[in-house]
Design an enzyme around this catalytic site. Structure first.
Site, PDB file in Angstrom:
ATOM      1  N   CYS A  92       0.828  -1.208   0.000  1.00  0.00           N
ATOM      2  CA  CYS A  92       0.000   0.000   0.000  1.00  0.00           C
ATOM      3  C   CYS A  92       0.867   1.264   0.000  1.00  0.00           C
ATOM      4  CB  CYS A  92      -0.996  -0.033   1.159  1.00  0.00           C
ATOM      5  SG  CYS A  92      -2.377   1.080   0.863  1.00  0.00           S
ATOM      6  N   HIS A 185      -3.611  -5.317   0.920  1.00  0.00           N
ATOM      7  CA  HIS A 185      -2.967  -5.779   2.161  1.00  0.00           C
ATOM      8  C   HIS A 185      -2.975  -7.309   2.248  1.00  0.00           C
ATOM      9  CE1 HIS A 185      -2.467  -1.897   4.239  1.00  0.00           C
ATOM     10  NE2 HIS A 185      -3.451  -1.532   3.438  1.00  0.00           N
ATOM     11  N   GLU A 187      -1.477  -9.021   4.503  1.00  0.00           N
ATOM     12  CA  GLU A 187      -1.295  -9.450   5.889  1.00  0.00           C
ATOM     13  C   GLU A 187      -2.620  -9.657   6.627  1.00  0.00           C
ATOM     14  OE1 GLU A 187      -0.812  -6.516   4.588  1.00  0.00           O
ATOM     15  OE2 GLU A 187      -0.861  -4.855   6.002  1.00  0.00           O
ATOM     16  N   SER A 240       1.372  -9.692  37.595  1.00  0.00           N
ATOM     17  CA  SER A 240      -0.023  -9.694  38.036  1.00  0.00           C
ATOM     18  C   SER A 240      -0.578 -11.095  38.233  1.00  0.00           C
ATOM     19  CB  SER A 240      -0.872  -9.012  36.969  1.00  0.00           C
ATOM     20  OG  SER A 240      -0.835  -9.814  35.792  1.00  0.00           O
ATOM     21  N   GLY A 242      -1.204 -12.811  35.549  1.00  0.00           N
ATOM     22  CA  GLY A 242      -1.718 -13.071  34.200  1.00  0.00           C
ATOM     23  C   GLY A 242      -0.629 -13.720  33.363  1.00  0.00           C
ATOM     24  N   VAL A 243      -1.028 -14.288  32.223  1.00  0.00           N
ATOM     25  CA  VAL A 243      -0.047 -15.051  31.444  1.00  0.00           C
ATOM     26  C   VAL A 243       1.043 -14.141  30.878  1.00  0.00           C
ATOM     27  CG1 VAL A 243      -1.514 -15.035  29.373  1.00  0.00           C
ATOM     28  CG2 VAL A 243       0.250 -16.756  29.580  1.00  0.00           C
ATOM     29  N   ASP A 475     -41.811 -11.042  48.005  1.00  0.00           N
ATOM     30  CA  ASP A 475     -43.004 -10.204  48.021  1.00  0.00           C
ATOM     31  C   ASP A 475     -42.743  -8.739  48.324  1.00  0.00           C
ATOM     32  OD1 ASP A 475     -44.690 -12.137  47.267  1.00  0.00           O
ATOM     33  OD2 ASP A 475     -45.380 -12.661  49.285  1.00  0.00           O
ATOM     34  N   GLU A 536     -13.635  -4.807  27.221  1.00  0.00           N
ATOM     35  CA  GLU A 536     -14.010  -4.182  28.500  1.00  0.00           C
ATOM     36  C   GLU A 536     -15.057  -3.111  28.196  1.00  0.00           C
ATOM     37  OE1 GLU A 536     -12.931  -5.235  31.399  1.00  0.00           O
ATOM     38  OE2 GLU A 536     -11.368  -6.589  30.669  1.00  0.00           O
TER      39      GLU A 536
HETATM   40  N1  LIG Z   1      -1.819  -5.966  40.122  1.00  0.00           N
HETATM   41  C1  LIG Z   1      -0.697  -5.825  39.405  1.00  0.00           C
HETATM   42  N2  LIG Z   1       0.501  -5.834  39.991  1.00  0.00           N
HETATM   43  C2  LIG Z   1       1.635  -5.676  39.275  1.00  0.00           C
HETATM   44  N3  LIG Z   1       1.661  -5.509  37.957  1.00  0.00           N
HETATM   45  C3  LIG Z   1       0.498  -5.489  37.293  1.00  0.00           C
HETATM   46  C4  LIG Z   1      -0.746  -5.677  37.965  1.00  0.00           C
HETATM   47  N4  LIG Z   1      -1.721  -5.652  37.047  1.00  0.00           N
HETATM   48  C5  LIG Z   1      -1.128  -5.466  35.854  1.00  0.00           C
HETATM   49  N5  LIG Z   1       0.204  -5.355  35.988  1.00  0.00           N
HETATM   50  C6  LIG Z   1       1.179  -5.089  34.909  1.00  0.00           C
HETATM   51  O1  LIG Z   1       0.496  -4.559  33.771  1.00  0.00           O
HETATM   52  C7  LIG Z   1       0.717  -5.388  32.641  1.00  0.00           C
HETATM   53  C8  LIG Z   1      -0.483  -5.418  31.743  1.00  0.00           C
HETATM   54  O2  LIG Z   1      -1.584  -6.047  32.385  1.00  0.00           O
HETATM   55  P1  LIG Z   1      -2.414  -7.138  31.624  1.00  0.00           P
HETATM   56  O3  LIG Z   1      -3.556  -7.507  32.471  1.00  0.00           O
HETATM   57  O4  LIG Z   1      -2.621  -6.663  30.230  1.00  0.00           O
HETATM   58  O5  LIG Z   1      -1.370  -8.362  31.487  1.00  0.00           O
HETATM   59  P2  LIG Z   1      -1.175  -9.630  32.421  1.00  0.00           P
HETATM   60  O6  LIG Z   1      -1.866  -9.397  33.686  1.00  0.00           O
HETATM   61  O7  LIG Z   1       0.270  -9.946  32.528  1.00  0.00           O
HETATM   62  O8  LIG Z   1      -1.816 -10.766  31.593  1.00  0.00           O
HETATM   63  P3  LIG Z   1      -3.361 -10.984  31.286  1.00  0.00           P
HETATM   64  O9  LIG Z   1      -3.644 -10.065  30.120  1.00  0.00           O
HETATM   65  O10 LIG Z   1      -3.425 -12.411  30.925  1.00  0.00           O
HETATM   66  O11 LIG Z   1      -4.117 -10.601  32.494  1.00  0.00           O
HETATM   67  C9  LIG Z   1       1.036  -6.735  33.245  1.00  0.00           C
HETATM   68  O12 LIG Z   1       1.725  -7.549  32.331  1.00  0.00           O
HETATM   69  C10 LIG Z   1       1.862  -6.353  34.431  1.00  0.00           C
HETATM   70  O13 LIG Z   1       3.182  -6.053  34.021  1.00  0.00           O
HETATM   71  O1  LIG Z   2      -3.880  -4.388  31.455  1.00  0.00           O
HETATM   72  C1  LIG Z   2      -4.817  -3.860  30.877  1.00  0.00           C
HETATM   73  N1  LIG Z   2      -5.038  -2.554  31.104  1.00  0.00           N
HETATM   74  C2  LIG Z   2      -6.069  -1.879  30.578  1.00  0.00           C
HETATM   75  O2  LIG Z   2      -6.234  -0.681  30.834  1.00  0.00           O
HETATM   76  C3  LIG Z   2      -6.926  -2.655  29.707  1.00  0.00           C
HETATM   77  N2  LIG Z   2      -8.018  -2.348  28.995  1.00  0.00           N
HETATM   78  C4  LIG Z   2      -8.391  -3.493  28.342  1.00  0.00           C
HETATM   79  N3  LIG Z   2      -7.563  -4.484  28.639  1.00  0.00           N
HETATM   80  C5  LIG Z   2      -7.578  -5.859  28.130  1.00  0.00           C
HETATM   81  O3  LIG Z   2      -7.176  -5.801  26.760  1.00  0.00           O
HETATM   82  C6  LIG Z   2      -7.960  -6.710  25.958  1.00  0.00           C
HETATM   83  C7  LIG Z   2      -8.698  -5.932  24.896  1.00  0.00           C
HETATM   84  O4  LIG Z   2      -9.670  -5.176  25.562  1.00  0.00           O
HETATM   85  P1  LIG Z   2     -10.535  -4.004  24.946  1.00  0.00           P
HETATM   86  O5  LIG Z   2     -11.242  -4.610  23.776  1.00  0.00           O
HETATM   87  O6  LIG Z   2     -11.465  -3.579  26.028  1.00  0.00           O
HETATM   88  O7  LIG Z   2      -9.553  -2.931  24.560  1.00  0.00           O
HETATM   89  C8  LIG Z   2      -8.886  -7.433  26.940  1.00  0.00           C
HETATM   90  O8  LIG Z   2      -8.289  -8.641  27.295  1.00  0.00           O
HETATM   91  C9  LIG Z   2      -8.977  -6.466  28.118  1.00  0.00           C
HETATM   92  O9  LIG Z   2      -9.256  -7.114  29.356  1.00  0.00           O
HETATM   93  C10 LIG Z   2      -6.634  -3.996  29.472  1.00  0.00           C
HETATM   94  N4  LIG Z   2      -5.592  -4.580  30.041  1.00  0.00           N
HETATM   95  N1  LIG Z   3      -3.232   1.767   3.766  1.00  0.00           N
HETATM   96  C1  LIG Z   3      -2.306   2.602   3.269  1.00  0.00           C
HETATM   97  O1  LIG Z   3      -1.110   2.369   3.324  1.00  0.00           O
HETATM   98  C2  LIG Z   3      -2.838   3.889   2.688  1.00  0.00           C
HETATM   99  C3  LIG Z   3      -1.795   4.724   2.004  1.00  0.00           C
HETATM  100  C4  LIG Z   3      -2.318   6.092   1.615  1.00  0.00           C
HETATM  101  N2  LIG Z   3      -2.585   6.853   2.795  1.00  0.00           N
HETATM  102  C5  LIG Z   3      -3.606   5.931   0.759  1.00  0.00           C
HETATM  103  O2  LIG Z   3      -4.671   6.282   1.203  1.00  0.00           O
HETATM  104  O3  LIG Z   3      -3.511   5.461  -0.343  1.00  0.00           O
HETATM  105 MG   LIG Z   4      -3.803  -9.005  33.795  1.00  0.00          MG
END
Ligand SMILES: Nc1ncnc2c1ncn2[C@@H]1O[C@H](COP(=O)(O)OP(=O)(O)OP(=O)(O)O)[C@@H](O)[C@H]1O
Ligand SMILES: O=c1[nH]c(=O)c2[nH+]cn([C@@H]3O[C@H](COP(=O)(O)O)[C@@H](O)[C@H]3O)c2[nH]1
Ligand SMILES: NC(=O)CC[C@H](N)C(=O)O
Ligand SMILES: [Mg+2]
Length: 537
Positions: A92, A185, A187, A240, A242-243, A475, A536
């Site tokens: 593109c 695209h 991808e 946290s 989380g994975v 009730d 969310e």
């Molecule tokens: N309660 C917490 N304490 C410490 N770090 C946190 C906490 N919650 C979130 N974080 C940080 O913010 C990052 C983003 O949060 P997010 O929930 O997206 O990821 P995650 O918790 O690692 O994985 P998952 O998305 O599976 O919950 C985390 O990877 C971590 O580094």
């Molecule tokens: O760590 C986080 N901090 C945030 O502020 C936040 N907002 C959304 N999410 C997570 O991201 C994924 C996509 O969510 P949305 O469609 O709501 O953007 C989903 O998995 C959401 O749970 C967050 N995770």
């Molecule tokens: N998706 C793009 O790369 C767009 C390129 C350029 N902005 C267009 O509209 O053609």
């Molecule tokens: Mg998390």
């Protein structure tokens, strides 16, 4: 072997495709597709100077962009790229940039193409190289377009290898210079044969070896971390349970051992018994000694009276960083005698979707939601970030988790956002509202697990709506709040569909929540997909 040597070794073991990012929403999808072929790739900003490259790519891909090549401030590729002597594919904007650099003409078009289009493939006998991109594709293909500009002249020496009804130069190629440009695209999944086209470029044209695996990502990342942190550096980690952060923590532990200090912040917005469970799990399975810092009072105090979800995220993001900075100072004091350096870095488990939705490349792409860990950071934060998973999607992180032999339960845990229950309460966050959501969510997830549906659903949670409705219980008239249930199916969390529950499961959940959670007299189920909604609230 020195760290620098290890990094160099990565490039000698794996052929590298260089992706230059001009700010398209899909740039990382290109990287992801290429990694799916087992080919290593690196994505750098489009401003990367070729002189400063630390490796020799086997091929280069120029991404799309929200800009037009004729804009005054349009991002420009270093023209030296065309002297590298390796194949280049422009997608593109990338196509337009190649043309622009070779005397072609690009202009706004009358027939803008957004969405599906049928492209006719033009073959060229006697010019075998230009035909390689569409090898295996006969006649015409379905492609996905998103452009308002197009070529109105092919540059000198280029052959047209594809056209649509309204775009006569949809795909061009140069036989001797090995340059390719496509207006569509490949991808995105909406171009059904897009993968084959990228494969043709990466494997048939650039002749890359397909020996890159998750295992090599791990080795590479560990070497990179060691190089950044140095032999005496220390890192504090936001973990946290989380994975994402668990995988990141695992890599960090592997890279720097006990110089990594993992911290879980109890922000008062976690789920029922979550902090205790996470501490135990990470200790038992990963040997990571997790410190739980109870900061719930500060968080809840700062959230008093705040109802806007963006404001909540910013407050929480900022407070998180404050807690990490103050914990880092404590650790510096405690480790003073060890000869280790002061903590400079904060590890976060940030993923690509967190980044793409929170920030924008040079401005124009829209901010959807300020994920607390990206856009919600303190402006004058002292700690520098280290985010090994910043370029990956959730399913790739899970794959990584498997390779690292993490427990299935941990790998398949539904994501839980850092701002936790605060963004699942629409309206003001108070301890009593948190308690309601916690109880309802616990029942919801418990019933999902009992019904054997946890792994089928990508993410599920209960939330509280800021309304009250009339009901009747025993009730007596009630005037109580409404719990909304959300459950979605998704692969990469960028798009999602709502989950189609068996009615009897919903019935049971609703019944239990209304009976067991005080303050709730109605339960509703959210049937919105992403987009236009988000996962969310
Ligand atoms: N309660 C917490 N304490 C410490 N770090 C946190 C906490 N919650 C979130 N974080 C940080 O913010 C990052 C983003 O949060 P997010 O929930 O997206 O990821 P995650 O918790 O690692 O994985 P998952 O998305 O599976 O919950 C985390 O990877 C971590 O580094
Ligand atoms: O760590 C986080 N901090 C945030 O502020 C936040 N907002 C959304 N999410 C997570 O991201 C994924 C996509 O969510 P949305 O469609 O709501 O953007 C989903 O998995 C959401 O749970 C967050 N995770
Ligand atoms: N998706 C793009 O790369 C767009 C390129 C350029 N902005 C267009 O509209 O053609
Ligand atoms: Mg998390």
């Amino acid at each position: 072997m020195s760290i620098q040597e290890q990094v160099t070794q990565v490039h000698s073991l794996y052929d590298t495709i260089l992706i230059l990012d001009f700010g398209s929403q899909y740039s990382h999808l290109i990287a992801r597709r290429i990694r799916e072929f087992g080919v290593y790739c690196e994505m750098l900003p489009c401003t990367q100077k070729i002189k400063g490259l630390q490796f020799e790519p086997r091929g280069v891909i120029l991404s799309g962009s929200p800009y037009s090549v004729y804009d005054k401030d349009a991002p420009r590729v270093d023209p030296e790229i065309f002297n590298l002597g390796v194949p280049i594919l422009g997608i593109c904007y990338g196509l337009q940039e190649i043309a622009w650099n070779h005397g072609g003409s690009v202009a706004p078009c009358n027939n803008r193409e957004y969405g599906h289009a049928l492209m006719k493939v033009d073959k060229h006998q006697g010019h075998p190289f230009v035909d390689r991109l569409f090898d295996g594709i006969e006649d015409s293909i379905q492609v996905w377009m998103s452009h308002g500009d197009q070529l109105d002249k092919a540059p000198e020496g280029f052959k047209v290898i594809g056209h649509t009804l309204t775009a006569p130069f949809s795909a061009i190629a140069h036989e001797e210079k090995h340059l390719f440009g496509i207006q569509f695209h490949p991808e995105v999944t909406h171009t059904p044969l897009g993968k084959e086209i990228l494969k043709n470029f990466v494997i048939n044209i650039c002749e890359c070896k397909t020996n890159w695996t998750m295992k090599s990502f791990i080795d590479n990342e560990i070497a990179r971390i060691q190089q950044i942190i140095g032999p005496n550096g220390q890192v504090v980690g936001a973990v946290s349970g989380g994975v994402d952060s668990t995988v990141a923590a695992r890599l960090m532990k592997e890279a720097i051992g006990d110089r990594f200090h993992a911290i879980l912040v109890d922000n008062g917005l976690m789920r029922l018994n979550e902090c205790e469970t996470v501490k135990k799990n990470l200790g038992d399975h990963l040997g990571i000694n997790l410190k739980v810092v109870d900061a719930s009072e500060i968080f809840l105090d700062r959230l008093k009276g705040v109802t806007d979800p963006e404001k909540k995220r910013k407050i929480i993001g900022n407070t998180f960083i404050e807690v990490f900075e103050s914990e880092a100072l404590k650790i510096d004091q405690e480790t003073k005698e060890t000869g280790h350096c002061r903590i400079e870095y904060l590890l976060q488990g940030t993923l690509y979707p967190d980044v793409i939705e929170s920030v924008s490349f040079k401005g124009p792409s829209a901010t959807i939601k300020t994920h607390h860990n990206v856009g919600g950071l303190l402006e004058d934060m002292k700690l520098k970030l280290i985010e090994p998973l910043r370029e990956l999607f959730k399913d790739e992180v899970r794959e990584l988790g498997k390779t690292l032999k993490l427990d299935d339960e941990l790998i398949w845990r539904h994501p839980f956002p850092g701002p936790g229950i605060a963004i699942r309460i629409l309206g003001e966050v108070t301890p009593s509202q948190v308690a309601i959501v916690r109880a309802a969510d616990h029942i919801y997830i418990d019933e999902i697990k009992k019904a054997g549906l946890y792994r089928k659903i990508s993410q599920a949670y209960a939330a509280l709506l800021p309304v009250k409705a009339v009901g009747v219980m025993g009730d007596k008239r009630t005037y109580e709040q409404v719990i909304t249930l959300r459950a979605v199916e998704t692969v990469d969390f960028m798009t999602a569909d709502w989950y189609s529950f068996p009615y009897d499961v919903l019935k049971k959940i609703s019944n239990r929540i209304i009976n067991e959670v005080k303050g709730v007299n109605r339960v509703v189920y959210d049937i919105s997909s992403k987009p236009p909604a988000t996962i969310e609230l």
